[in-house]
Design an enzyme around this catalytic site. Structure first.
Site: not given
Lengths: 299, 147
Positions: A247, A252
């Site tokens: 990410c 994430r």
């Protein structure tokens, strides 16, 4: 001294249901011998505004990261950190946090780098606990420090570096950022600060599967059938694949790493924590802009 | 300590932070977050007048105004689940309120790094507060240019 697992039927289809606990389960097991609840948030003060009774706080930025090198703490640092919070090597650790468990998943992944065996996520995170009106306290948690063994971090199994990504072309890559970051319209998530990447776009051949696709509206993980449709049918992942997820800074993609590894049972999934803040500023690495994955560079 | 010359209210806030331990500083920041002044009604009804601070991870909106007497007022709003950002905004709203334009512009942009929060909060997060000051100054410049 492992604490009983959550046998909730909601988790039954997952490859490793023992990695999740529900809010109901946690409410019933608070205070169990051998259980330590950890809160890990994006906001460094959120824990202080109220936390699950007995929970300790682990901050990704000031505690899990090395203060000088862009890396995680080492074996001695991790032992001092978690031992100081009363976590033993055989503790069952349940982690929850804000932002749909981004940082909780990140902390869980870091615990995994040190081989901590029994570490679980609270499905739905802080928001679900709160939405259900469950108990919070501002009472500081006092846990006696314990000896945690110094275990060297093992970066080989679940962590990828830039060089690993360059050698990985031809195998699946999953970009979990927003579509705008993927296409190169921006370098950070919508509503996040623009920071630290000189180029925008994605790593060639990466499939775009924003992390949030794995999450239902109430913040819990989607059932396994829906996850299969997204990652197997949609992104084309197949049994036996080696996968790298990335990410912007690796938080994430820790969430997606958790989904692929523990919910869908893929065994060769690595999180590239250097992610876009490294790739997007590195010299002479290939980048693709636009909505198509693009071709792997000729080796 | 090579303290920068700060306006009295802001200097007092800084000295309060520096007088306590690292852990206590987080508690003090939390108190500031609780004390973030509510928006005056005329602004609360018109959220579009406030500008988002992109440097902050959490949604924080500020508007900096100059009153008829030439004094600066900063108003901000940020969600309850972003206490760090609320704390930063609250320090600025309280520490800068009522300054003359000259005194306001004399506040160094990197003043947040003087609060002794760098270790407890991390430099990355403090940069959000630096961003708020930068944005507030831009708003005042615009207000002066187009009264």
């Amino acid at each position: 001294m492992s604490v009983a697992r959550d046998d909730s039927p909601a988790f039954a289809g997952y490859a490793h249901p023992e990695r999740l606990v529900s809010t109901e389960w946690l409410a019933e097991h608070l205070g169990d011998e051998g259980l330590v609840v950890v809160e890990s948030d994006e906001d460094v003060l959120l824990y202080e505004t109220g936390h699950i009774p007995g929970a300790v706080k682990v901050d990704w930025h000031t505690e899990l990261n090395d203060p000088v090198t862009r890396d995680y703490v080492d074996g001695a640092g991790f032992a001092a950190l978690v031992g100081g919070k009363g976590i033993s090597r055989d503790s069952t650790v349940v982690i929850y946090g804000d932002k749909t468990n981004w940082w909780a998943a990140y902390a869980l992944w870091v615990f995994t780098l040190f081989g901590h065996e029994d570490v679980r996520l609270l499905d739905g995170g802080r928001a679900k606990w709160e939405a259900e009106g469950r108990e919070y306290t501002t009472e500081p948690t006092v846990r006696e420090a314990v000896d945690y063994p110094v275990v060297e971090r093992d970066d080989s199994a679940v962590r990828a570096f830039k060089e690993d990504v360059l050698a990985h072309f031809g195998n699946p890559l999953i970009d979990v950022r927003s579509p705008e970051e993927y296409s190169g319209e921006r370098t950070t998530a919508p509503a996040y600060p623009e920071e630290s990447a000189l180029r925008a776009g994605h790593i060639p051949t990466a499939q775009s599967v924003p992390w949030g696709k794995a999450v239902a509206e109430n913040g819990t993980f989607k059932p396994v059938g829906e996850l299969d449709a997204i990652y197997r049918d949609g992104a084309g992942l197949a049994e036996g694949d080696d996968v790298i997820a990335y990410c912007r800074i690796g938080e994430r993609s820790s969430h997606t790493w958790f989904v692929l590894t523990h919910l869908l049972g893929f065994e060769g999934v690595r999180n590239y924590d250097g992610s876009w803040t490294e790739w997007g500023s590195a010299v002479r690495v290939p980048i693709v802009t636009g909505t198509e994955p693009g071709e792997a560079p000729v080796k | 300590m090579s303290a920068t010359e700060l306006p009295p209210a802001l200097a007092e806030i800084r000295d309060d932070f520096l007088a306590i331990t690292k852990q206590e500083r987080l508690q003090l920041l939390l108190e500031f977050s609780r004390d973030l002044p509510a928006l005056p009604e005329r602004l609360a009804d018109h959220p579009e007048l406030l500008e988002r601070v992109e440097e902050c991870q959490s949604p924080v909106f500020i508007i900096t105004e100059v009153d008829e007497a030439g004094h600066v007022h900063l108003h901000a709003t940020a969600p309850q689940e972003a206490p760090t950002t609320r704390g930063f905004a609250s320090i600025l709203a309280q520490g800068l309120d009522g300054l003359t334009i000259d005194a306001f512009f004399a506040v160094p942009d990197d003043f947040p790094f003087e609060l002794g929060l760098t270790e407890a909060v991390s430099p990355l997060r403090l940069r959000g507060m630096v961003g708020m000051i930068g944005r507030a100054k831009r708003q005042v410049r615009a207000a002066i240019a187009a009264p």
